[in-house]
Design an enzyme around this catalytic site. Structure first.
Site, PDB file in Angstrom:
ATOM      1  CG  HIS A 147      -0.159   0.037   2.528  1.00 33.40           C
ATOM      2  ND1 HIS A 147       0.171   1.211   3.156  1.00 33.40           N
ATOM      3  CD2 HIS A 147       0.374  -0.961   3.277  1.00 33.40           C
ATOM      4  CE1 HIS A 147       0.850   0.940   4.255  1.00 33.40           C
ATOM      5  NE2 HIS A 147       0.994  -0.383   4.348  1.00 33.40           N
ATOM      6  CG  HIS A 156      11.980  -4.155 -14.644  1.00 34.23           C
ATOM      7  ND1 HIS A 156      12.875  -4.849 -15.420  1.00 34.23           N
ATOM      8  CD2 HIS A 156      11.090  -5.079 -14.200  1.00 34.23           C
ATOM      9  CE1 HIS A 156      12.540  -6.129 -15.445  1.00 34.23           C
ATOM     10  NE2 HIS A 156      11.461  -6.295 -14.697  1.00 34.23           N
TER      11      HIS A 156
END
Ligand SMILES: CC(C)(COP(=O)(O)OP(=O)(O)OC[C@H]1O[C@@H](n2cnc3c(N)ncnc32)[C@H](O)[C@@H]1OP(=O)(O)O)[C@@H](O)C(=O)NCCC(=O)NCCS
Length: 219
Positions: A147, A156
């Site tokens: 979160h 990436h």
């Protein structure tokens, strides 16, 4: 919690052009094949000298797309290298809004998460509440992005990496396979976090960090 089936519901039938035909592109093509709303129209790459059509897909040099009306197509840069992905995006004048996010159906993405244009999300990924993944990112197989993360453009996150809550990752950074970043830590722009590293403190821009706990790699 909304899963990727619902995220994918926002995609209308689209003629998709993939830019790049290397190894990463193969995996992206598999994602495209899972979505009946996407028609793989063309794959363009510098390695193709001539334009050919095979099984309903056009294979052509990247210059092929310069003649197209961009508004009639969707695009995704399917190139694994973060810096090259950025260079290709900047060299083409395709509007950001024409880049599709491509999300595998076997992913779990919070309703409150935001996914940017041109970002690719691989099988098994979990992205939790209030996380923002910006444009042209790769969230690779089985990565967990917890979160309240802020993931900037061209990042990436490699297979099996884990980003705990409230992590910030700067533009172009590559988080290696199986790396972990503990909560409330920040990694700057264009860094590399080595495979298997455990990041327990903040790092600035342009650093390569490895090990447990992660330290800057000796030059
Ligand atoms: C960190 C990394 C970028 C370094 O690459 P490199 O500059 O080519 O480094 P080298 O392979 O020359 O290794 C240099 C030293 O760092 C060590 N090292 C390299 N990667 C390491 C890692 N992930 N963790 C710990 N040590 C590492 C090597 O053992 C070597 O140590 P030595 O000098 O004592 O022999 C690379 O090893 C890495 O982990 N890349 C991420 C790969 C990945 O996750 N890919 C996923 C693609 S989907």
């Amino acid at each position: 919690m909304k899963n990727s089936e619902e995220h994918r519901g926002t995609l209308s039938m689209s003629k998709l052009i993939l830019i790049g035909a290397g190894g990463h592109s193969k995996v992206v093509q598999d994602i495209v094949a899972t979505n009946k709303e996407l028609q793989l129209y063309a794959i363009v790459d510098e390695k193709y000298e001539q334009t050919v059509e095979k099984n309903g897909v056009i294979y052509a040099n990247t210059s092929y797309i310069k003649q197209l009306d961009y508004e009639s197509y969707d695009f995704c840069i399917a190139i694994g290298n973060n810096a090259i992905r950025k260079k290709v995006y900047e060299e083409l004048d395709i509007p950001l809004s024409r880049y599709k996010s491509l999300i595998h159906p076997r992913t779990v993405i919070s309703n409150s998460a935001k996914i940017g244009n041109g970002t690719v999300i691989m099988p098994g990924v979990v992205i939790n509440a209030d996380t923002e993944v910006q444009h042209h990112c790769i969230i690779n197989t089985n990565a967990v992005v917890e979160h309240d993360n802020r993931i900037s453009d061209y990042v990436h996150i490699s297979p099996n990496a884990t980003l705990s809550g409230v992590v910030t990752v700067g533009e172009g950074t590559h988080v290696g396979a199986g790396a972990t970043i503990i909560q409330v830590k920040s990694i700057g722009k264009w860094c590399t976090v080595g495979a298997g590293a455990v990041v327990v403190r903040d790092f600035g821009d342009n650093q390569t960090v490895v090990g447990v706990p992660a330290k800057e790699m000796k030059k």
